[in-house]
Structures are given as structure tokens and as C-alpha cells.
Design a protein around this motif. Structure first.
Motif, PDB file in Angstrom:
ATOM      1  N   ASN A 195       0.867  -1.093  -0.055  1.00 34.76           N
ATOM      2  CA  ASN A 195       0.157  -0.086   0.127  1.00 34.76           C
ATOM      3  C   ASN A 195       0.966   1.398   0.057  1.00 34.76           C
ATOM      4  O   ASN A 195       1.786   1.498   0.792  1.00 34.76           O
ATOM      5  CB  ASN A 195      -0.968   0.273   1.401  1.00 34.76           C
ATOM      6  CG  ASN A 195      -2.017  -0.954   1.175  1.00 34.76           C
ATOM      7  OD1 ASN A 195      -2.260  -1.455   0.245  1.00 34.76           O
ATOM      8  ND2 ASN A 195      -2.550  -1.220   2.382  1.00 34.76           N
ATOM      9  N   ILE A 196       0.389   1.979  -0.863  1.00 30.21           N
ATOM     10  CA  ILE A 196       1.419   3.405  -0.946  1.00 30.21           C
ATOM     11  C   ILE A 196       0.206   4.375  -1.316  1.00 30.21           C
ATOM     12  O   ILE A 196      -0.572   4.499  -2.150  1.00 30.21           O
ATOM     13  CB  ILE A 196       2.137   3.432  -2.254  1.00 30.21           C
ATOM     14  CG1 ILE A 196       3.183   2.524  -2.029  1.00 30.21           C
ATOM     15  CG2 ILE A 196       2.905   4.962  -2.518  1.00 30.21           C
ATOM     16  CD1 ILE A 196       4.616   2.424  -2.867  1.00 30.21           C
ATOM     17  N   ASP A 197       0.497   5.585  -0.373  1.00 34.12           N
ATOM     18  CA  ASP A 197      -0.349   6.895  -0.540  1.00 34.12           C
ATOM     19  C   ASP A 197       0.460   7.643  -1.337  1.00 34.12           C
ATOM     20  O   ASP A 197       1.361   8.428  -1.030  1.00 34.12           O
ATOM     21  CB  ASP A 197      -0.345   7.341   0.847  1.00 34.12           C
ATOM     22  CG  ASP A 197      -1.185   8.767   0.710  1.00 34.12           C
ATOM     23  OD1 ASP A 197      -1.633   9.115  -0.150  1.00 34.12           O
ATOM     24  OD2 ASP A 197      -1.268   9.521   1.738  1.00 34.12           O
ATOM     25  N   VAL A 239      -0.485   3.074   5.041  1.00 31.94           N
ATOM     26  CA  VAL A 239       0.744   2.592   4.072  1.00 31.94           C
ATOM     27  C   VAL A 239       1.726   1.433   4.709  1.00 31.94           C
ATOM     28  O   VAL A 239       1.544   1.147   5.952  1.00 31.94           O
ATOM     29  CB  VAL A 239       1.617   3.554   3.970  1.00 31.94           C
ATOM     30  CG1 VAL A 239       0.813   4.786   3.347  1.00 31.94           C
ATOM     31  CG2 VAL A 239       2.114   4.108   5.286  1.00 31.94           C
ATOM     32  N   THR A 240       2.342   0.563   3.786  1.00 36.71           N
ATOM     33  CA  THR A 240       2.913  -0.671   4.362  1.00 36.71           C
ATOM     34  C   THR A 240       4.523  -0.517   4.036  1.00 36.71           C
ATOM     35  O   THR A 240       5.153  -1.498   4.493  1.00 36.71           O
ATOM     36  CB  THR A 240       2.442  -1.794   3.742  1.00 36.71           C
ATOM     37  OG1 THR A 240       2.497  -1.809   2.236  1.00 36.71           O
ATOM     38  CG2 THR A 240       0.836  -2.141   4.378  1.00 36.71           C
ATOM     39  N   ILE A 241       5.029   0.662   3.349  1.00 38.35           N
ATOM     40  CA  ILE A 241       6.348   0.644   3.190  1.00 38.35           C
ATOM     41  C   ILE A 241       6.704   2.052   3.450  1.00 38.35           C
ATOM     42  O   ILE A 241       5.970   3.129   3.466  1.00 38.35           O
ATOM     43  CB  ILE A 241       6.874   0.412   1.767  1.00 38.35           C
ATOM     44  CG1 ILE A 241       6.368   1.681   0.651  1.00 38.35           C
ATOM     45  CG2 ILE A 241       6.416  -0.944   1.138  1.00 38.35           C
ATOM     46  CD1 ILE A 241       7.051   1.253  -0.662  1.00 38.35           C
ATOM     47  N   SER A 242       8.016   2.472   3.907  1.00 39.84           N
ATOM     48  CA  SER A 242       8.381   3.700   4.541  1.00 39.84           C
ATOM     49  C   SER A 242       8.611   4.713   3.220  1.00 39.84           C
ATOM     50  O   SER A 242       8.146   5.891   3.638  1.00 39.84           O
ATOM     51  CB  SER A 242       9.609   3.560   5.338  1.00 39.84           C
ATOM     52  OG  SER A 242       9.507   2.807   6.296  1.00 39.84           O
ATOM     53  N   LEU A 250       5.354   4.277   8.811  1.00 31.82           N
ATOM     54  CA  LEU A 250       5.905   3.188   9.678  1.00 31.82           C
ATOM     55  C   LEU A 250       6.826   3.743  10.558  1.00 31.82           C
ATOM     56  O   LEU A 250       7.512   5.088  10.560  1.00 31.82           O
ATOM     57  CB  LEU A 250       6.716   2.415   8.350  1.00 31.82           C
ATOM     58  CG  LEU A 250       5.709   1.512   7.608  1.00 31.82           C
ATOM     59  CD1 LEU A 250       6.569   0.764   6.440  1.00 31.82           C
ATOM     60  CD2 LEU A 250       4.895   0.891   8.379  1.00 31.82           C
ATOM     61  N   PRO A 251       7.383   3.048  11.419  1.00 31.12           N
ATOM     62  CA  PRO A 251       8.156   3.757  12.518  1.00 31.12           C
ATOM     63  C   PRO A 251       9.793   4.183  11.990  1.00 31.12           C
ATOM     64  O   PRO A 251      10.161   3.471  10.887  1.00 31.12           O
ATOM     65  CB  PRO A 251       8.456   2.554  13.487  1.00 31.12           C
ATOM     66  CG  PRO A 251       8.166   1.348  12.835  1.00 31.12           C
ATOM     67  CD  PRO A 251       7.089   1.843  11.761  1.00 31.12           C
TER      68      PRO A 251
END
Length: 974
Positions: free
Chosen positions: A722-724, A801-804, A878-879
Motif C-alpha cells: 500500500n502506498i499513499d 501504508v506498508t512501506i516507508s 511506519l516507525p
């Protein structure tokens, strides 16, 4: 219109096949008995009549040896068989009591000699210890193991976890195999696909996530766990799958009744986590009001001997289980009361340090009904029909979880097997399955239904109020046709098949319709000054998603056996995934969800160096694809940017659309000027693709003992991410993303897209040792070292989102920035299962497991996520990875929680009373009460992952249960 035309064409083709050819089944769970018939000199004998007879049902199969003396009887139901070889002028060759397991390929070689030499030659009374013709890496669990081993909750899927490289996903409990996401592991019950097209887990999965069942343990006859399979007939998974066969009636009337009981008197106290102890909460939690009752019965037998048989089972579970929740934010309890939101903390007790604790109970009931009829129409045509019904209900006193969850499923499967001459077999199967899910919250109708999040680093971080993803209603209907045709041509076993499924999916998803409010601290909450709120604007009536997804698989394969030593299987599979199109959406590129069509070549081999069945080298290579759960398509309909479907928008005080906490929200009438969010699947999206390689060696090391080694390597690409694409960010001095407070396109809030850019890599080495049951004992042991890496481990994330590094500027996209150990990674795992028959009719069985703990990530800012930004961006990122003393980014999942070790034991005692057998037993789970904890992730965790924090690395998530004792009794007859 095009979609419906294709559907109608496929149905007509399938119907024509069923009428003109008679039946098949694409994903065969039946087995094969094959081998060579030789004379005294060892030469193959052609033209020998081979009769394969099922001892329990009387069903017979007749085939003939070819020019080399080879025969094959395929599509056999699991069971016990007698095999005879007859030729005029020759004494009969015989093999008796051959136990055929689900999906198994047994090589039974027979010898014949002139009648003057002997009347009959009996070769063996048991199956070979090694399958020298099987090319896949597989494990089996027999009916004896299923009945004997201690399994918590009696969940049939738990048996799959006893196989190498198989484990439960840490977040949702999915079965994951050989490093792949759980949604890409196949589950076949009686040959049909038992995975939900919407959620990606098993049918009834929302119940099974909460220890519910959709298939009763007493209904399961056998398991086959294929961790690396290369047969083209299997598709829509990443190469690993579970085959389950349900029980059938036999010529003997038999039945059973059982009762299991567990309560708090046999349960130890719950130990406090390391974080709890650090914070001064050291007293163990006493278990109270815990009770589990499970009872049921089964009966099966002949309606007409050798022709028609029935089997029926009933299984019901009721349980009460305690739970506890702590409101850790200091002062939050008092502040909530001060604002008059008393319903939010109803039942909580204030602690002396300003926190508060709730003790609550869950009430769970689970009913399963199963019925099956098998019929032999003629000597060459047989069929079966079975129905499985479930009804699950969970009601919880903790209102901030899914305090009401209802789910019912129905699965109707009919199949036919027909023989055409001695060399051709045709199978067919049809399935109609329904899965109805109702996920509610008991906060509905209360003065405040919103979710409130406190985000203070000093006071604590907490969630309270209704989960913001509720309510959810889902109705899923699956229609599946399978058909295949097998033909033995010389030393070639050719198979062709088609598998078609149509999944109708209806959903109401109205997450955040009551708002998710973030407050910087308790003082801001008292002033009702939120940082921002996420609100869903759009249709909140059922269904707000109603679409259909179709899947077509066509395959051809050949299994070639040139001699007794070598078996080679190869073939090609076509997969077509056809998704909804012609959707209403503000963006032109989002009005269709891309279809996907793929070819999958497969190759496998098995080589027995001596040709005597004492050892085998097996391996394979193949390409596989995974089905994308249609849950990920829902936002394209529900958040289409067209009034009123503005989706989940993030609004700060002063923004158009902002609604203060406590004020009713009109979801279907967003104010003019509200900036919408949109979601869609990128037009270049593809189904996940995996390339897998496996090689292994297995040999006999004594009577009934086998030892082996397996190596697995797999690569994944096109994994869902997922990407915004409306997110903007810069990079700090170390190269870490820092979110901006502005949007690239101010006309939109979030533009969450599904991209297929994720990657994964898995490698594993397994050492295994096994002893087949010999009337006294059985043992299976294996050790696996593995490394599982990926760019992100989300199973099917619907939001966030799932990638930084992903956003509006595609030049900054970098999935490999997050490359690291998967959340699923288990570095080492050692497991032993077995049972032994003791004197005086006692039996002892057990399961021992030791496995590495979960990996976790160091951060600089903990779960405050300081680089995420505020305003409309909320906290969905993400952190921030920690930086070491040399200025290098530490990266993802570089730390690991403590290892987990458990021992489960069962002691049973058998009594014979006339025609009845009574089994009394006691089971102890986690005998040594070794309670393990893991470092949590995300906002649900209270632990700090910042090395500068005093609570750094203190585990807070319980990963196994305390010691529990269960008593049971079973009455059976046959």
C-alpha cells in the motif's frame, strides 16, 4: 456483459463435460497405488490383471500391467487396501492391508510365479516407509495421530503446524508455509478450495481467528501437508497447501461420542509481562470464570453393503474465558469521567497510579454439523455428497474489542469418479459455499461510539472506545467447478484439468464512521482539542461493496516413470484472475481493477538410486501465483471520490468536515468543501508471483525408521503493498523519510493505492527423523533452520501504508529500504511428536516444540512516530528505524524476542466393555508453564523500542498460554 458471457461459457463447458464424460476433480486428494509386477527372474510381466480392493467399503478397481509390467490405480480414496495380481497359469501375487493416506503415491511391487511353484505370493502387509515416486516435500498425519495427539482447542488446522516450515502467522493466526504470506497457502478440503476469496484465509476465518472451528476434528480422517508441491493441478497458492480428507462410512457400523472439559481449576495463573513487572505490576493474574465444554458424536456405516455408506457428526463447544485490559495513560480514567463519558470506562477499576484495569469475560459458542453419503453407482462410477454447517458466536464484556462476532458457514460438495477402461480416470467436483459474517460492537447506541487515542509519550499511549474498523458485515458465496481427466499411456500418466470458481462478495465496511480521535495528552482531551480525527464519509448501508471475482485454472501434466528408479513430473498451468470492472470512480484510471493471466511451468523428480524403495532423492522447480483477496478492492468502490463516498478523511480542527468529539457525524452528507480520500488498485497491479526450488534426500535407517533432509528456496515478487501517492516527504541526514504536512495534490486527502512491488526471499534446511507406528509406538521429529526476508509482511492490509519510502514522488520509491527479516521469521524450530502404547492399555502421547522468538525493530522515536507528521496525515506511516553510533540505519526487524518452548502431553486409558471401547484421558498443555512474551509493534503496544528509553526491549505481548489441564472421555463402537 463480457464478464457474464465468459461465466456462462465456462458453466456450459463444465456441464457438457459432466454429462458427456462424467466426473473429475482438479485438486485431487485421492491417492495412487502403483508398481511393477515381475517374475522370478525380475522381468516385468505384461497383461497381468491387478485388483485393488478397499477393505472397509468393498470398492474394487481393476487395472492391467503394460508392456514393462507397470500398473497404476489412481483416484483411490484413503483407506486400507488389498492388492492382487493374477495371470492365467501363474500363482497369484498379493499385498494385504496396504494403508493409503490422503494424496499419497504408494509403490507396491508384486511378484508372480508359475502355479507349480506356489499357490500365492504375499509381498507385504504394510505400505512402504518411503514414497519413492513422490516429487514434492510433504508430511502426513494419519487417523491414529489425529485421535492420539493433544491439540489445544481440537482445531484441525493445528495438525498442519506439526509439519516442517509451517507455522501460524503472528498477527492473525493464518497457516503460513515455507515463508509465504498466509493468504498464499492453499487449503483444500475434500479436493475443493476452502479459502475465502474476500479475506484470504480459510472459510470461517474470522471465527477461527478466535479459536472457533469450521470443520470438527472428529470429521477429519487424514492430513497431507505439502510444503513444496510442483504438480500443475494445484494453483492460486504460493506452492504450499494442506489437503484434508473427511471421513466416510464403511461396511461396518461404527460411531463415537465424546466430552472434553477444562476450567480454571486446571489452569495456572497468568504471569505478568516483563514490561508489567518493570512498571510495578508483578502479581500474577489469577484465572477465574474459565470453563470450556466440548461434546459431540459421530456415526457411520452401510446403507447398502459395498454400495452406499453414510457418515454424520455433531460437534459443539461452549466456553467462558476471562480477560483483562489496562488503561495505561495516567489520568485518562479520571478525565473520561470528568467529561461525562462514563460508558467508555464502565467496569474499569481505578488503580492507585492513575491507570485503570478492566476484568471481563468472553462467552463463545461453536456448533458444527456434518453429513456425507458415498455411493458406488456401478463398478466404474462412484460419487459422494457432503454438507458441512457451522454456527459461531462470541460475545465479550470488553466493549473495545469486537464484542459481538457472529459467523455461519455452509459448504456443499458433490463429486463423481468414473473409470473408462483400465487406463482412464475422470473426476469431477462442484462446491457451493457460503460465509456470512457479522462483526458488531456493543458500543452501538451509547453516547460516545468513537475511538479515542491518547498519544502522550510521558503519560502513556492508549486506545479506548469502539474499534474504528467496525462495523463489518460480509456475505460471500463461492461456486466452484473442477474437472480433470487422467490417462495412463505406456509409462506416462497424463492429466488434464480445469478449475473454475466464481465468488460473489457483499460487504458493509464503515470503519471510522464514528470517528477516530487523537489527543496529544490528557489535558488536551479535557479541553476537547484533538490533534486530528479520521472520519468515514460515504454510504453506511449494507452492502456498500457488491462485486464478483472469477478464477480459472487450466493445466496439463505428465508423470513419466521410465523405470523403477526414476519418476519425472512436468507440466504447465494457466491461471486467469478476472476482477470487477466498469466501476464508478472520480479518477478514470480507477474505474477498472486489472485482470491477470499467467503461465506456470512446473518440474519435479524422484530418483531411487537402488530401485528398492530404501532411499530417494526428490526435488522440483516451479512458478506459482497467489490470489489477491478482494477485500483490497473494496476501497475502490467505497472511497471513489464521488459524493458522498469521500472515504476515510483526516481532518484537523478548523478543517471543513471536522466534527468535535461528542458531536454526531452525518456520514452520508459530508459538508461541501470536504477534501475526499480515494483508494484504488494501480492499473499495473499483478498477482503475487513465486519461484520455488526444493531438493531433499530420504532413506530408511532401520525397520520402520526413516531419516531425511530437505532444502527449500523461494523468491516472491509482485507482493501487494500500500502506498499513499498523495504523500510528500523529504529525507533526513541519515536517509530516513520525514513526512510533510502538505499534500502533493491539495484536491485530495489520502490516495491509497494497491501496488504490486513487494519482494520476499525464503530459505530453509530441515533435518527429520521418523518411526512409523508398529503397534507400540510412533515418533516424528524435525529441526528447521530458516531465514525469511521481505519488504513488508502485511497479509492483506486494507488501510494504511506498508512501506516507508513511497509517495507522490515515484523517484523516491524504495521498497528495499524496509528489506529485512519478515515478521514471520523463525530462525530455528525443533519439534517432536509421538505416542506409545503402554502396559495395561494406557497410551502416552505428546508434542514438544522449541522455536525462536519474533523479530522486532529498534526505533528512534518509539511508537510516537515523530517523523509521521500531524494534520491530515494522521499517524499512518511506519516507525523510524534507529541509527547506531556510526550513523548507520539499523533497519527493520534486527532484534528478536525470547524463544518459545512448550510441552503438551496426553495420558489415556482404554477399556473394553462388550462391543464398546471407552477411552478416558487427561491432557496437560504447556506442562512446565513456560509463558513467553514478545516485544509488540505499532500503536497496540505500550513498549518502547527506542534504545534511549528505560523500557527498551521489554516484552509486552503474550505469545502462548499458561499451563492448562483438560479431561475427556470417548465412547466408541464398531
Amino acid at each position: 456483459m463480457i464478464r457474464r458471457s465468459r461465466t456462462l461459457t465456462v458453466i456450459l463447458l463444465m456441464a457438457a463435460t459432466l454429462i458427456l464424460v462424467t466426473p473429475l476433480q482438479a485438486q485431487s486428494v485421492r491417492g495412487t497405488i502403483q508398481g511393477y509386477v515381475t517374475d522370478a527372474e525380475g522381468s516385468g510381466v505384461p497383461g497381468v490383471t491387478i485388483t485393488v480392493r478397499n477393505v472397509q467399503t468393498g470398492a474394487e478397481r481393476t487395472v492391467f500391467t503394460n508392456d514393462t509390467g507397470f500398473y497404476a490405480a489412481r483416484a483411490l480414496d484413503p483407506g486400507s487396501y488389498d492388492v492382487t495380481a493374477a495371470l492365467e497359469g501363474m500363482a497369484t501375487g498379493r499385498a494385504e492391508g496396504i494403508k493409503l493416506l490422503v494424496g499419497q503415491i504408494l509403490d507396491i511391487n508384486l511378484k508372480i510365479a508359475p502355479e507349480t511353484v506356489a499357490e500365492a505370493i504375499t509381498v507385504t502387509s504394510e505400505a512402504p516407509a518411503i514414497e519413492t515416486s513422490r516429487t514434492s516435500a510433504a508430511s502426513y498425519l494419519s487417523e491414529e495421530e489425529i485421535e492420539s495427539l493433544p491439540i489445544v482447542g481440537r482445531d484441525f488446522k493445528a495438525f498442519a503446524l506439526l509439519a516442517p516450515t509451517v507455522q501460524a502467522d503472528t498477527d492473525r493466526g493464518f497457516i503460513t508455509m515455507s515463508g509465504q504470506r498466509g493468504i498464499y497457502s492453499g487449503l483444500n478440503i475434500d479436493g475443493t478450495d476452502y479459502k475465502s476469496a474476500f479475506f484470504g484465509y480459510g472459510v470461517g476465518g474470522e471465527a477461527t481467528e478466535n479459536d472457533g472451528l469450521v470443520v470438527a476434528q472428529d470429521t477429519v480422517q487424514e492430513f497431507q501437508v505439502v510444503t513444496s508441491g510442483f504438480a500443475p493441478e494445484y494453483g492460486a497458492n504460493g506452492g504450499g497447501y494442506v489437503n484434508v480428507v473427511t471421513k466416510s462410512g464403511t461396511n461396518t457400523l461404527s460411531g463415537s461420542a465424546f466430552y472434553f472439559y477444562r476450567d480454571q481449576s486446571g489452569a495456572s495463573d497468568l504471569e505478568r509481562s516483563p514490561l508489567d513487572k518493570f512498571q510495578g505490576r508483578t502479581t500474577p493474574i489469577s484465572v477465574s470464570d474459565f470453563e470450556r465444554n466440548n461434546w459431540g458424536l459421530s456415526i457411520g456405516g452401510p446403507i447398502k453393503k459395498d454400495r452406499t455408506h453414510f457418515f454424520f457428526s455433531y460437534d459443539e463447544t461452549d466456553r467462558t474465558e476471562p480477560g483483562a485490559d489496562t488503561l495505561n495513560t495516567v489520568g485518562a480514567y479520571d478525565a473520561i469521567l470528568a467529561r461525562g463519558f462514563t460508558s467508555l470506562v464502565d467496569g474499569y477499576t481505578r488503580n492507585s497510579d492513575g491507570t485503570a484495569t478492566l476484568l471481563y469475560n468472553r462467552e463463545v459458542s461453536n456448533l458444527i454439523l456434518f453429513g456425507k453419503i458415498d455411493h458406488q453407482f456401478t463398478d466404474s462410477v462412484s460419487g459422494s455428497v457432503r454438507l458441512n454447517l457451522t454456527d459461531y458466536e462470541r460475545i465479550s464484556g470488553f466493549k473495545d474489542e469486537e464484542s459481538q462476532k457472529l459467523e455461519d458457514t455452509q459448504s456443499l460438495v458433490a463429486s463423481l469418479v468414473s473409470l473408462h477402461g483400465s487406463n482412464a480416470v475422470n473426476e469431477a467436483r462442484i462446491q457451493l459455499a457460503e460465509d456470512n459474517l457479522d462483526r458488531l460492537s456493543q458500543r452501538v447506541g451509547e453516547p460516545v461510539e468513537a475511538q479515542i487515542r491518547f498519544r502522550s509519550r510521558s503519560e502513556g499511549r492508549d486506545d479506548i472506545g469502539k474499534f474504528d474498523f467496525l462495523p463489518i458485515f460480509v456475505e460471500e458465496v463461492k461456486l466452484q467447478f473442477q474437472d480433470n481427466f487422467s490417462y495412463l499411456f505406456g509409462n506416462h500418466d497424463l492429466k488434464f484439468g480445469i478449475d473454475y470458481s466464481e465468488d460473489d462478495l457483499k460487504q458493509l465496511f464503515a470503519g471510522s464512521k464514528d470517528g477516530r480521535y487523537d489527543f496529544a495528552n490528557v489535558a488536551a482531551f479535557l479541553r476537547n482539542e484533538d490533534i486530528g480525527v479520521r472520519i468515514y464519509f460515504g454510504d453506511v448501508t449494507f452492502p456498500n461493496f457488491d462485486e464478483t471475482q472469477e478464477l480459472i485454472g487450466i493445466y496439463a501434466q505428465d508423470t513419466f516413470r521410465p523405470n523403477e528408479k526414476l519418476t519425472v513430473s512436468y507440466g504447465l498451468r494457466f491461471n486467469g484472475t478476472y476482477n470487477p470492472d466498469n466501476l464508478q470512480h472520480l479518477l478514470p484510471q480507477a474505474r477498472d481493477i486489472p485482470d491477470d493471466e499467467n503461465l506456470e511451468p512446473r518440474l519435479g523428480f524422484a530418483y531411487s538410486p537402488k530401485g528398492d524403495g530404501s532411499q530417494v532423492i526428490r526435488g522440483g522447480l516451479g512458478v506459482f501465483h497467489g490470489r489477491t483477496p478482494s477485500l483490497l478492492f473494496a476501497s475502490q468502490v467505497q472511497e471513489n471520490g464521488l459524493f458522498p463516498n469521500f472515504g476515510r478523511v483526516f481532518v484537523s480542527p478548523g478543517d471543513v468536515g471536522h466534527v468535535p468529539l461528542g458531536t454526531p457525524i452525518d456520514n452520508e452528507n459530508p459538508p461541501r468543501g470536504t477534501i475526499p480520500s480515494v483508494g484504488f488498485v494501480d492499473p499495473s497491479f499483478q498477482d503475487a508471483e513465486f519461484t520455488r526450488f526444493n531438493v531433499g534426500y530420504e532413506r530408511q535407517v532401520g525397520t520402520g525408521w526413516t531419516a531425511g533432509v530437505d532444502l527449500v528456496y523461494a523468491e516472491g515478487k509482485n507482493l501487494q503493498t500500500n502506498i499513499d501517492i498523495n504523500r510528500t516527504f523529504t529525507l533526513d541526514a541519515f536517509g530516513r523519510p520525514v513526512n510533510s504536512s502538505t499534500r502533493a495534490n491539495p484536491a485530495f486527502d489520502e490516495q491509497l493505492t494497491r501496488q504490486s512491488i513487494g519482494e520476499s526471499e525464503y530459505q530453509a534446511l530441515t533435518l527429520k527423523l521418523g518411526k512409523r507406528f508398529n503397534g507400540r509406538y510412533q515418533l516424528q521429529a524435525h529441526y528447521t533452520w530458516s531465514e525469511d526476508k521481505d519488504t513488508d509482511s502485511n497479509e492483506r492490509s486494507a488501510t494504511g501504508v506498508t512501506i516507508s519510502k513511497g509517495g507522490a514522488d515515484r523517484s523516491l520509491w524504495d521498497p528495499m529500504y524496509d528489506w529485512g527479516l519478515s515478521d514471520r521469521d523463525v530462525e530455528s524450530r525443533f519439534l517432536i511428536t509421538g505416542f506409545v502404547v503402554l502396559p495395561w492399555d494406557f497410551k502416552l502421547s505428546g508434542i514438544f516444540e522449541n522455536r525462536s522468538g519474533r523479530p522486532w525493530t529498534q526505533t528512534d522515536s518509539g511508537v510516537d512516530f515523530a517523523y509521521c507528521g500531524f494534520g491530515r496525515l494522521g499517524f499512518d506511516c511506519l516507525p523510524d528505524y534507529a541509527v547506531d553510533a556510526s550513523g548507520n540505519i539499523v533497519g527493520r526487524n534486527t532484534e528478536r524476542s525470547e524463544s518459545v518452548q512448550t510441552l503438551d502431553l496426553r495420558l489415556s486409558k482404554f477399556f473394553e466393555v462388550g462391543d464398546y471401547q471407552i477411552d478416558l484421558f487427561v491432557e496437560v498443555f504447556n506442562v512446565f508453564d513456560e509463558q513467553a512474551f514478545a516485544v509488540g509493534t505499532g500503536f497496540s503496544s505500550d513498549v518502547e523500542r527506542d534504545p534511549t528509553s528505560s523500557t527498551f526491549g521489554l516484552a509486552d505481548i503474550r505469545v502462548n498460554s499458561q499451563r492448562q489441564t483438560q479431561f475427556g472421555v470417548r465412547l466408541s463402537f464398531n
